[in-house]
Design a protein around this motif. Sequence first.
Motif, PDB file in Angstrom:
ATOM      1  N   ASP A  81      34.303  -7.923   3.533  1.00 52.61           N
ATOM      2  CA  ASP A  81      34.270  -9.380   3.442  1.00 52.61           C
ATOM      3  C   ASP A  81      32.592  -9.334   3.028  1.00 52.61           C
ATOM      4  O   ASP A  81      32.313 -10.684   2.505  1.00 52.61           O
ATOM      5  CB  ASP A  81      34.711  -9.994   4.350  1.00 52.61           C
ATOM      6  N   LYS A  82      31.869  -8.534   3.779  1.00 56.74           N
ATOM      7  CA  LYS A  82      30.576  -8.849   3.453  1.00 56.74           C
ATOM      8  C   LYS A  82      30.103  -8.694   2.134  1.00 56.74           C
ATOM      9  O   LYS A  82      29.085  -9.811   2.115  1.00 56.74           O
ATOM     10  CB  LYS A  82      29.713  -7.725   4.410  1.00 56.74           C
ATOM     11  N   ALA A  83      30.270  -7.960   1.382  1.00 58.07           N
ATOM     12  CA  ALA A  83      29.994  -8.092  -0.132  1.00 58.07           C
ATOM     13  C   ALA A  83      30.160  -9.452  -0.493  1.00 58.07           C
ATOM     14  O   ALA A  83      29.285 -10.170  -1.260  1.00 58.07           O
ATOM     15  CB  ALA A  83      30.612  -7.060  -0.834  1.00 58.07           C
ATOM     16  N   PHE A  84      31.295 -10.217  -0.146  1.00 56.44           N
ATOM     17  CA  PHE A  84      31.454 -11.379  -0.830  1.00 56.44           C
ATOM     18  C   PHE A  84      30.819 -12.342   0.038  1.00 56.44           C
ATOM     19  O   PHE A  84      30.453 -13.489  -0.550  1.00 56.44           O
ATOM     20  CB  PHE A  84      33.115 -11.621  -0.553  1.00 56.44           C
ATOM     21  N   ALA A  85      30.281 -12.252   0.970  1.00 55.75           N
ATOM     22  CA  ALA A  85      29.680 -13.230   1.873  1.00 55.75           C
ATOM     23  C   ALA A  85      28.026 -13.124   1.027  1.00 55.75           C
ATOM     24  O   ALA A  85      27.487 -14.244   0.936  1.00 55.75           O
ATOM     25  CB  ALA A  85      29.292 -12.679   3.105  1.00 55.75           C
ATOM     26  N   TYR A  86      27.866 -12.080   0.705  1.00 57.76           N
ATOM     27  CA  TYR A  86      26.617 -11.807  -0.163  1.00 57.76           C
ATOM     28  C   TYR A  86      26.571 -12.646  -1.411  1.00 57.76           C
ATOM     29  O   TYR A  86      25.712 -13.499  -2.002  1.00 57.76           O
ATOM     30  CB  TYR A  86      26.081 -10.445  -0.494  1.00 57.76           C
ATOM     31  N   ILE A  87      27.867 -12.473  -2.250  1.00 57.40           N
ATOM     32  CA  ILE A  87      27.893 -13.063  -3.422  1.00 57.40           C
ATOM     33  C   ILE A  87      27.880 -14.686  -3.399  1.00 57.40           C
ATOM     34  O   ILE A  87      27.406 -15.260  -4.043  1.00 57.40           O
ATOM     35  CB  ILE A  87      29.426 -12.582  -4.033  1.00 57.40           C
ATOM     36  N   GLY A  88      28.501 -15.148  -2.368  1.00 57.57           N
ATOM     37  CA  GLY A  88      28.659 -16.404  -2.090  1.00 57.57           C
ATOM     38  C   GLY A  88      27.372 -16.987  -1.922  1.00 57.57           C
ATOM     39  O   GLY A  88      27.115 -18.109  -2.288  1.00 57.57           O
ATOM     40  N   LYS A  89      26.656 -16.308  -0.912  1.00 59.53           N
ATOM     41  CA  LYS A  89      25.203 -16.814  -0.698  1.00 59.53           C
ATOM     42  C   LYS A  89      24.317 -16.699  -1.933  1.00 59.53           C
ATOM     43  O   LYS A  89      23.549 -17.701  -2.130  1.00 59.53           O
ATOM     44  CB  LYS A  89      24.790 -15.884   0.581  1.00 59.53           C
ATOM     45  N   TYR A  90      24.396 -15.454  -2.602  1.00 59.40           N
ATOM     46  CA  TYR A  90      23.208 -15.563  -3.466  1.00 59.40           C
ATOM     47  C   TYR A  90      23.532 -15.718  -4.928  1.00 59.40           C
ATOM     48  O   TYR A  90      22.870 -15.730  -6.064  1.00 59.40           O
ATOM     49  CB  TYR A  90      22.622 -14.121  -3.401  1.00 59.40           C
ATOM     50  N   SER A  95      18.852  -2.940  -8.946  1.00 59.36           N
ATOM     51  CA  SER A  95      18.892  -4.422  -8.650  1.00 59.36           C
ATOM     52  C   SER A  95      17.262  -4.709  -8.471  1.00 59.36           C
ATOM     53  O   SER A  95      16.706  -5.775  -9.114  1.00 59.36           O
ATOM     54  CB  SER A  95      19.469  -4.882  -7.519  1.00 59.36           C
ATOM     55  N   LYS A  96      16.415  -3.925  -8.100  1.00 60.85           N
ATOM     56  CA  LYS A  96      14.799  -4.034  -8.216  1.00 60.85           C
ATOM     57  C   LYS A  96      14.355  -3.667  -9.490  1.00 60.85           C
ATOM     58  O   LYS A  96      13.251  -4.356  -9.587  1.00 60.85           O
ATOM     59  CB  LYS A  96      14.365  -3.274  -7.207  1.00 60.85           C
ATOM     60  N   GLU A 147      26.143  -3.309   0.367  1.00 59.62           N
ATOM     61  CA  GLU A 147      24.765  -3.496   0.223  1.00 59.62           C
ATOM     62  C   GLU A 147      24.277  -3.406  -1.136  1.00 59.62           C
ATOM     63  O   GLU A 147      23.442  -4.156  -1.548  1.00 59.62           O
ATOM     64  CB  GLU A 147      24.141  -2.402   1.174  1.00 59.62           C
ATOM     65  N   GLY A 148      24.835  -2.422  -2.092  1.00 66.28           N
ATOM     66  CA  GLY A 148      24.512  -2.510  -3.196  1.00 66.28           C
ATOM     67  C   GLY A 148      24.883  -3.505  -4.106  1.00 66.28           C
ATOM     68  O   GLY A 148      23.995  -4.188  -4.921  1.00 66.28           O
ATOM     69  N   PHE A 149      25.979  -4.116  -3.969  1.00 65.52           N
ATOM     70  CA  PHE A 149      26.345  -5.341  -4.842  1.00 65.52           C
ATOM     71  C   PHE A 149      25.597  -6.632  -4.247  1.00 65.52           C
ATOM     72  O   PHE A 149      25.057  -7.359  -5.035  1.00 65.52           O
ATOM     73  CB  PHE A 149      27.791  -5.534  -4.988  1.00 65.52           C
ATOM     74  N   GLY A 150      25.359  -6.477  -2.809  1.00 68.89           N
ATOM     75  CA  GLY A 150      24.583  -7.466  -2.358  1.00 68.89           C
ATOM     76  C   GLY A 150      23.056  -7.583  -2.776  1.00 68.89           C
ATOM     77  O   GLY A 150      22.566  -8.568  -3.185  1.00 68.89           O
ATOM     78  N   GLN A 202      31.623   8.185  -8.764  1.00 65.21           N
ATOM     79  CA  GLN A 202      30.947   8.191  -7.702  1.00 65.21           C
ATOM     80  C   GLN A 202      29.776   7.575  -7.890  1.00 65.21           C
ATOM     81  O   GLN A 202      28.938   7.604  -8.887  1.00 65.21           O
ATOM     82  CB  GLN A 202      30.820   9.549  -6.988  1.00 65.21           C
ATOM     83  N   MET A 203      29.144   6.689  -6.659  1.00 63.73           N
ATOM     84  CA  MET A 203      28.277   6.089  -6.657  1.00 63.73           C
ATOM     85  C   MET A 203      27.638   6.011  -5.252  1.00 63.73           C
ATOM     86  O   MET A 203      28.177   6.030  -4.343  1.00 63.73           O
ATOM     87  CB  MET A 203      28.450   4.565  -7.288  1.00 63.73           C
ATOM     88  N   THR A 204      26.148   5.434  -5.275  1.00 67.78           N
ATOM     89  CA  THR A 204      25.733   5.290  -3.958  1.00 67.78           C
ATOM     90  C   THR A 204      25.058   3.740  -3.988  1.00 67.78           C
ATOM     91  O   THR A 204      24.841   3.207  -5.043  1.00 67.78           O
ATOM     92  CB  THR A 204      24.438   6.188  -3.795  1.00 67.78           C
ATOM     93  N   ASN A 205      25.217   3.214  -2.828  1.00 67.92           N
ATOM     94  CA  ASN A 205      24.353   1.870  -2.626  1.00 67.92           C
ATOM     95  C   ASN A 205      23.000   2.055  -3.063  1.00 67.92           C
ATOM     96  O   ASN A 205      22.554   1.124  -3.705  1.00 67.92           O
ATOM     97  CB  ASN A 205      24.525   1.376  -1.060  1.00 67.92           C
ATOM     98  N   ALA A 206      22.268   3.073  -2.815  1.00 68.41           N
ATOM     99  CA  ALA A 206      20.782   3.108  -2.950  1.00 68.41           C
ATOM    100  C   ALA A 206      20.597   3.263  -4.370  1.00 68.41           C
ATOM    101  O   ALA A 206      19.827   2.543  -4.932  1.00 68.41           O
ATOM    102  CB  ALA A 206      20.321   4.434  -2.576  1.00 68.41           C
ATOM    103  N   ALA A 207      21.422   3.824  -5.465  1.00 70.30           N
ATOM    104  CA  ALA A 207      21.324   3.402  -6.645  1.00 70.30           C
ATOM    105  C   ALA A 207      21.399   2.227  -7.311  1.00 70.30           C
ATOM    106  O   ALA A 207      20.547   1.562  -7.957  1.00 70.30           O
ATOM    107  CB  ALA A 207      22.340   4.688  -7.286  1.00 70.30           C
TER     108      ALA A 207
END
Lengths: 606, 205
Positions: free
Chosen positions: A478-487, A426-427, A455-458, A416-421
């Motif tokens: 798909d949103k995660a991949f939008a982040y990956i493609g963008k950043y 990432s920071k 959001e986490g992977f983003g 189990q994992m959370t976006n927050a972690a």
Amino acid sequence: MREERSDMSEDEDGGGGSAKSRGGGGAPPPFSDQVLENVLENVLQFLSSRGDRNAASLVCRSWYRAEAQTRRELFIGNCYAVSPRRATERFRRVRAVVLKGKPRFADFGLIPNNWGAHFHPWVCAMAAAYPWLEKICLKRMSVADGDLSLLAYSFPNFKELSLICCEGFSTAGLAVIAEKCRHLRVLDLIEDYLEDDEDEMSDWMSRFPETTTSLESLVFDCVGSAVNFEALEALVTRSPALRRLRVNHHVSVEQLRRLMALAPQLTHLGTGSFGSAAAAIPQGGNNVVDLVNTFAASKSLVCLSGFRDVAPQYLPAIYPVCANLTSLNFSFADISAEELNPVIRHCHNLQNFWVLDTVRDEGLQAVAATCKDLRELRVFPVDPTEDSEVSVSDVGLVAISEGCRKLRSILYFCQQMTNAAVVTMSKNCQDLVVFRLCIMGRHRPDHVTEEPMDEGFGAIVMNCKKLRRLSVSGLLTDKAFAYIGKYGKLVRTLSVAFAGNSDLALRYVLEGCTKLQKLEIRDSPFGDSALLAGLHHYYNMRFLWMSSCKLSVRGCNEVAQRLPHLVVEVIRDRDEDDDGEFVEKLYMYRSLAGPRTDAPPFVKIL
Amino acid sequence: MSTMSEMERSSTEMEVGYEETALTLGLPGGSRAGGSDQQERKHGFSETADLSHGSSGIETRRGGDLGDESPDCAASGAGRPPASKARVVGWPPVRSYRKNALRSCTYVKVAVDGAPYLRKVDLETYSGYHQLLIALQEMFSCFTIRDRRLVDLVKGTDYIPTYEDKDGDWMLVGDVPWKMFVASCKRLRLMKSSEAVNIAPRAPQ
């Protein structure tokens, strides 16, 4: 561990393979040009990075030739991207070869046996072309005993053999290497699968030369059969240059102690079982004291691994060396946080740490408290199933991110994992180059918010500006991949499983990740139109793997037609009939060699 | 279904069955338990896994999940994921090298009396004795399963599945709980029943 194998992982050139063709050959240059070329060669011989070499070879014909003459190390990232003949004809003075075969998903049983990646044609070509060859490093290749034999007989100056995740050979092949390669310095067998029949094993350890050897590194922890211990002891005794020794789990802690006493100069040690042999001396305090003394005498040790059947009472024996350790591999040691703590407390200089999730979040907190210099962490599951107990989680990840700010590479299996972690990591860890998170339950969301892990992977791709390798998991839209493609502009390797909603996800990646080299996807709903969105990029990639997606033969055919230098393989599982339109497994890669001729019946090349 | 519950309810087996089947973080096969415990367990049973019937019960109960024999196992951890799904090839992505190293190696050779060839089976791929027998039947296509034996109807000989355990003793297949068998079996031998004089069946036929 792989700290010395940086060229085996992700830092390779982005543009073009090492065997890209340019004009080449042709008529010999006029005299003055020849002089220039000789001068050039004298300069170019100092160029070691293959990225630089590839660039130099593109300047003009003269530079191309000079570079080809001075290249000493040949790196072939995909053994099917170029033919052995072409490679050996262009580069004539090679002393070291690195050759990689099967795609990584082969490690997880996704590729049927006998798919290919045979070493044989390569060793034949090299035997003819490179009599002075000194080093061979193979990864995920199929290597037969006959190939090892040919190697041993063909290269009189042979010095280093590394076989990583290979299969097809046995101790018989090792025996020939040991016996015939009189100048052998390195024999590293890492996670190979040996074909050994219990009744027909070879005593390869006895076959090394009886004189003093030049051995510097002997790694055989993956060899499943016991070796002749007396022969090993004798070998260590007559190998004064030995610095790295990793024994297999058949070597008991008592035997290990004897070996260590013979080789106090070791820098890298694989401890084998680190438990007592079944019929050994009763476990008294003396044994531990002897062991502690032996470790205390090994002042050069910087890397420890093994611990395959570790008996906890022996663990304290390693305290004397902990402060010097830069690398510790406990990933086969079933130990608790309580057992880890007294060890890790001393490991202030640790940079690489591999561990089992049996140490739990608590154990990771202890790591975070002490190992301020940590660069690489890998947390493996002791029970690699989707529904095993929760042992490490977001808590451990956050602790690591707060304590180990210099982290560059992480592989983390969890339930189990959370976006927050993930956002926190990432920071905190801005130096991350490799981020591989495996939430073992498929499609599992953030366990607190129940939201997807987008959001986490983003945050990872947004904040970790040096990121080159990414593996995603959990519930992802798909949103995660939008982040990956963008950043994810520097991402070279991306691994996707059970993720995404639609073709859009794959399109984002193919259109956005300009440096993408290796893309492996499984069980994600991506179809032909997404596949076709990458046509502009496939020649820049080493390979694309897609299995259990939504591809059809028609779509793959279109790619094959539009990109003639791409080899498009459709792989069936052996037992299935030809499924008609549906493509179960797609593996495609650029190649100068055209469709391979050794494809088995279950592989169809479009 | 009933066979499994019988096993679990039997008082002599309760503890062992529970230990065997509880999800823990230790190495599988109870390898930490020590040799002496193993010895006791081998001889302490009055019931054995019934191979001739109830097999379908065993399989549906397990639902294809090799790891979980008992529904009320030890893991009470918060956030425990919902009921296990069918396993998928290659997921989670852990190399087989690592998987094999972390568990006892379960590939064993199968020898058949009178036949020159040896085959190998991976015991972990079966969820119980019945599945194993079926696999053997398919592998050596002349056999049919009858009781706990494999019968060659053409030749009229029957073979009793036996195995060599970690201590080097030859035992009847089916005498111990499945998981324990998987952990301790080193090789299999289909012994002609005429030769099986040293190995007496433990349960009444």
